[in-house]
Design a protein around this motif. Sequence first.
Motif, PDB file in Angstrom:
ATOM      1  N   GLY A 265       0.695  -1.515   0.259  1.00  0.00           N
ATOM      2  CA  GLY A 265      -0.005  -0.087   0.015  1.00  0.00           C
ATOM      3  C   GLY A 265       0.676   1.255   0.134  1.00  0.00           C
ATOM      4  N   HIS A 266       1.882   1.182   0.892  1.00  0.00           N
ATOM      5  CA  HIS A 266       2.805   2.398   0.816  1.00  0.00           C
ATOM      6  C   HIS A 266       3.240   2.634  -0.817  1.00  0.00           C
ATOM      7  CE1 HIS A 266       2.418   2.797   4.988  1.00  0.00           C
ATOM      8  NE2 HIS A 266       3.634   2.272   5.327  1.00  0.00           N
ATOM      9  N   GLU A 267       3.644   1.622  -1.470  1.00  0.00           N
ATOM     10  CA  GLU A 267       4.229   1.905  -2.974  1.00  0.00           C
ATOM     11  C   GLU A 267       2.791   2.589  -3.539  1.00  0.00           C
ATOM     12  OE1 GLU A 267       7.345   1.855  -3.551  1.00  0.00           O
ATOM     13  OE2 GLU A 267       7.847   0.823  -1.640  1.00  0.00           O
ATOM     14  N   LEU A 268       1.772   2.233  -3.434  1.00  0.00           N
ATOM     15  CA  LEU A 268       0.811   2.642  -4.134  1.00  0.00           C
ATOM     16  C   LEU A 268       0.515   4.157  -4.019  1.00  0.00           C
ATOM     17  CD1 LEU A 268      -1.868  -0.089  -4.042  1.00  0.00           C
ATOM     18  CD2 LEU A 268      -0.575   0.451  -5.869  1.00  0.00           C
ATOM     19  N   ASP A 346       1.649  -0.828 -15.359  1.00  0.00           N
ATOM     20  CA  ASP A 346       2.884  -0.082 -15.163  1.00  0.00           C
ATOM     21  C   ASP A 346       3.164   0.126 -13.844  1.00  0.00           C
ATOM     22  OD1 ASP A 346       0.614   1.511 -15.136  1.00  0.00           O
ATOM     23  OD2 ASP A 346       1.717   3.578 -15.703  1.00  0.00           O
ATOM     24  N   ILE A 347       2.259   0.376 -12.881  1.00  0.00           N
ATOM     25  CA  ILE A 347       2.560   0.611 -11.571  1.00  0.00           C
ATOM     26  C   ILE A 347       2.998  -0.707 -10.911  1.00  0.00           C
ATOM     27  CG2 ILE A 347       1.621   1.443  -9.392  1.00  0.00           C
ATOM     28  CD1 ILE A 347       0.456   3.995 -10.728  1.00  0.00           C
ATOM     29  N   ILE A 348       2.123  -1.567 -11.276  1.00  0.00           N
ATOM     30  CA  ILE A 348       2.170  -2.974 -10.528  1.00  0.00           C
ATOM     31  C   ILE A 348       3.773  -3.565 -11.049  1.00  0.00           C
ATOM     32  CG2 ILE A 348       1.664  -5.236 -10.648  1.00  0.00           C
ATOM     33  CD1 ILE A 348      -1.466  -4.562 -11.507  1.00  0.00           C
ATOM     34  N   LEU A 349       4.009  -3.391 -12.219  1.00  0.00           N
ATOM     35  CA  LEU A 349       5.353  -3.636 -12.461  1.00  0.00           C
ATOM     36  C   LEU A 349       6.624  -2.903 -11.745  1.00  0.00           C
ATOM     37  CD1 LEU A 349       5.049  -4.660 -16.241  1.00  0.00           C
ATOM     38  CD2 LEU A 349       5.087  -6.256 -14.431  1.00  0.00           C
ATOM     39  N   GLU A 350       6.163  -1.701 -11.616  1.00  0.00           N
ATOM     40  CA  GLU A 350       7.206  -0.904 -10.845  1.00  0.00           C
ATOM     41  C   GLU A 350       7.223  -1.291  -9.335  1.00  0.00           C
ATOM     42  OE1 GLU A 350       9.462   1.139 -11.278  1.00  0.00           O
ATOM     43  OE2 GLU A 350       9.414   2.401  -9.512  1.00  0.00           O
ATOM     44  N   ILE A 351       6.266  -1.736  -8.914  1.00  0.00           N
ATOM     45  CA  ILE A 351       6.288  -2.125  -7.525  1.00  0.00           C
ATOM     46  C   ILE A 351       6.988  -3.359  -7.323  1.00  0.00           C
ATOM     47  CG2 ILE A 351       5.057  -2.861  -5.328  1.00  0.00           C
ATOM     48  CD1 ILE A 351       2.823  -0.743  -6.257  1.00  0.00           C
ATOM     49  N   THR A 371       7.598 -10.834  -6.756  1.00  0.00           N
ATOM     50  CA  THR A 371       6.884 -11.556  -7.442  1.00  0.00           C
ATOM     51  C   THR A 371       5.276 -11.642  -7.007  1.00  0.00           C
ATOM     52  OG1 THR A 371       8.697 -12.893  -8.084  1.00  0.00           O
ATOM     53  CG2 THR A 371       6.711 -13.917  -8.742  1.00  0.00           C
ATOM     54  N   ILE A 372       5.277 -11.955  -5.398  1.00  0.00           N
ATOM     55  CA  ILE A 372       4.084 -12.210  -4.632  1.00  0.00           C
ATOM     56  C   ILE A 372       3.239 -10.749  -5.045  1.00  0.00           C
ATOM     57  CG2 ILE A 372       3.053 -12.718  -2.733  1.00  0.00           C
ATOM     58  CD1 ILE A 372       4.229 -15.337  -3.992  1.00  0.00           C
ATOM     59  N   ALA A 373       3.929  -9.818  -4.590  1.00  0.00           N
ATOM     60  CA  ALA A 373       3.458  -8.556  -4.358  1.00  0.00           C
ATOM     61  C   ALA A 373       2.742  -8.260  -6.019  1.00  0.00           C
ATOM     62  CB  ALA A 373       4.486  -7.403  -4.354  1.00  0.00           C
ATOM     63  N   ARG A 374       3.420  -8.479  -7.055  1.00  0.00           N
ATOM     64  CA  ARG A 374       2.741  -8.447  -8.541  1.00  0.00           C
ATOM     65  C   ARG A 374       1.323  -9.315  -8.432  1.00  0.00           C
ATOM     66  NH1 ARG A 374       3.124 -11.725 -12.446  1.00  0.00           N
ATOM     67  NH2 ARG A 374       5.231 -12.415 -11.779  1.00  0.00           N
ATOM     68  N   ARG A 375       1.487 -10.488  -7.859  1.00  0.00           N
ATOM     69  CA  ARG A 375       0.339 -11.394  -7.990  1.00  0.00           C
ATOM     70  C   ARG A 375      -0.780 -10.893  -7.231  1.00  0.00           C
ATOM     71  NH1 ARG A 375       1.838 -17.067  -6.454  1.00  0.00           N
ATOM     72  NH2 ARG A 375      -0.180 -17.235  -6.550  1.00  0.00           N
ATOM     73  N   ILE A 376      -0.401 -10.269  -5.791  1.00  0.00           N
ATOM     74  CA  ILE A 376      -1.198  -9.935  -5.099  1.00  0.00           C
ATOM     75  C   ILE A 376      -2.394  -8.697  -5.765  1.00  0.00           C
ATOM     76  CG2 ILE A 376      -1.629  -8.613  -2.896  1.00  0.00           C
ATOM     77  CD1 ILE A 376       0.271 -10.196  -1.726  1.00  0.00           C
ATOM     78  N   LEU A 377      -1.494  -7.714  -6.659  1.00  0.00           N
ATOM     79  CA  LEU A 377      -2.176  -6.631  -7.151  1.00  0.00           C
ATOM     80  C   LEU A 377      -2.756  -6.954  -8.382  1.00  0.00           C
ATOM     81  CD1 LEU A 377       0.957  -4.058  -6.540  1.00  0.00           C
ATOM     82  CD2 LEU A 377      -1.291  -3.935  -5.695  1.00  0.00           C
TER      83      LEU A 377
END
Lengths: 381, 381
Positions: A265-268, A346-351, A371-377
């Motif tokens: 969430g902080h990254e978003l 694009d933001i998902i990949l940046e995170i 990888t898991i953060a990307r899957r979550i998003l």
Amino acid sequence: MNNFVFRNPTKLIFGKGTIARLAEEIPAGCKLMVTFGGGSVKKNGVYDQVTAALKGRDYIEFWGIEPNPKIETLRKAVEQCRRWGVDYLLAVGGGSVLDGTKLIAAAVKYNGDAWDLVRNNALIGEILPFGDVMTLPATASEMNRNAVISSIETKEKFGMKVDYPRFSILDPQTTFSLPKYQRAAGMADTFIHVMEQYMTVAGESPLMDRWSEGILQTLVEIAPSVLENENDYDSMANYMLCATTGLNGFIAMGVTEDWSTHQIGHELTAINGLTHGHTLAIVFPGLLKVLRDQKMAKILQYGERVWGIHDGTPEERAARTIDATENFFRSLGLQTRLHEVGIGEDIILEIERRFNERGVAFGEGRNVNGTIARRILEAVK
Amino acid sequence: MNNFVFRNPTKLIFGKGTIARLAEEIPAGCKLMVTFGGGSVKKNGVYDQVTAALKGRDYIEFWGIEPNPKIETLRKAVEQCRRWGVDYLLAVGGGSVLDGTKLIAAAVKYNGDAWDLVRNNALIGEILPFGDVMTLPATASEMNRNAVISSIETKEKFGMKVDYPRFSILDPQTTFSLPKYQRAAGMADTFIHVMEQYMTVAGESPLMDRWSEGILQTLVEIAPSVLENENDYDSMANYMLCATTGLNGFIAMGVTEDWSTHQIGHELTAINGLTHGHTLAIVFPGLLKVLRDQKMAKILQYGERVWGIHDGTPEERAARTIDATENFFRSLGLQTRLHEVGIGEDIILEIERRFNERGVAFGEGRNVNGTIARRILEAVK
């Protein structure tokens, strides 16, 4: 149960008319800086109450600590503190004003750039004492050591540990003028604070489980009134108490924590600017979907006790529990999908890239990497 | 919700092997007195752990603080503190040792008889700092300001407010050797501590209600294991955490309290010597019977949430809830009627006389006077 150390020295002064007691809590003769946000306290009467309570005291004002407080703003406050010889700070406003004030308190005596302290808490030495008048229930900053500080320059946002407020004054009447979106995002923030301490390993502490569930049940129960009856004292008092106890250590004794929803969430927020509590309402259902098997026992317990979901296979009950959670956030008026708030791949990949670059992994299993953060998003696109 | 001020500065150090950290918590160079009860800590290894942790430190020992600590014993400790120039106290044992130590801490610098402080807390001035190693979960003295002190001479027993421990070390392993009766009485004590803060006015704080119910539910759930699996770490850890949180202020925020069960129970102990927690298990069901209508809304909520009693008229549900409560105490192995513990009408009348003589009345309605106290006791003869 895990071994733990609990200590929380903050004096919590809660209720109607308590701002009038402010001067009793601040030592006579100190050189005070009072910090504020953008000026809403001038509209809702809080500023007048504070200045009345501080009549005859020696203080300067610092205005403009913004939501997701920026290091660029806080550096100016640190300079002013040094110039005026400030030795006590008083934050008046929401969690952002208080978080920013914690950073100021740590930076005044530090011989270097304040951002160093955000990136490396071990550099923190002497911290100025501080208290607060808290007007926005959400972060529990009023009763913990935490601060979350952002940088405009680097588009980064990090949590840090500073110190506890000496005192926190909470008058629920100061929340009556809060916009509905802030109430909704604040309730989501509190809900997820609890989840970060609860939705991990089953069976560690039946008491902590009951207390976490107690906050969740109370939030679900009071949410309609908090949203609709904006001047209802008891609803706002209950909401404030949930927010404070959601992250003051009371529900964390002896249990394993997670905090990966917050990290994502902080990254978003850092990249897109979306309000903190709102980011959590989007990320958390995605996290439950991706980590369903790992968290299954706790998901089923939560579903049963908070949402009354008893029947079906574990997979069916888990699915219904995750839906109930997302629907709760939607009932607050919050969108729960990334496309609804204009966040794309694009933001998902940046995170994913940032997590991988930093080599970090979060959660009770230390498995929430890029990888898991990307899957979550991607599960909540 | 009522206005409230919450502050609890005690550092709680909880878990396996934590006694070894003792010396870190006590300032170097202080002149320490370590206080003990009757010697059980020499049998269960706690004494050896404490002396190992204090190796090289300057301290004296004071032995013999008894259950329901007596002013006659404590006066001797106060004299020794003065003679040796003691400036820090460490209590090692159960709630009685710690309660007695709190009184010692308050009396060392007082120029008068220590019993004065029990009868008039306003006379307390400088208090020596103190910490503890708590070995008997029940009173929560390890995380509150309370002490209960008795007088052999006058057969009286009174609660008082002193100060919070600087630190409390709780290693659940130290409870493994506790006799079954002490476990039972300790669980009853914790159960009633919660009730004194919960079984009053309905609707003041849904969160505090959930948290109180959470402790009650946990106690009901773990009681069989606490009684039967005397070396089960998690059961004893959960029990210890329930005991501490049952009376450390966490469940008292913004709600009305009662405490008449304790006031009546203290008299039973003062006159008859019955163990504190056991007196409460007898008095409380009687109080619910006599004050049923006044407390009806809360009795029904408690019956529903803790005992699953949903059906029937309010009167039927209340009766079943009161029975369930009494049966819980009997399941712990405690008698719940006065005739079973040898207390007759003479003691009931003496308690009525004392309440009337002192002109006191307790409870959220300030209506538990001598007459009502007699009716409560007669309801459980």
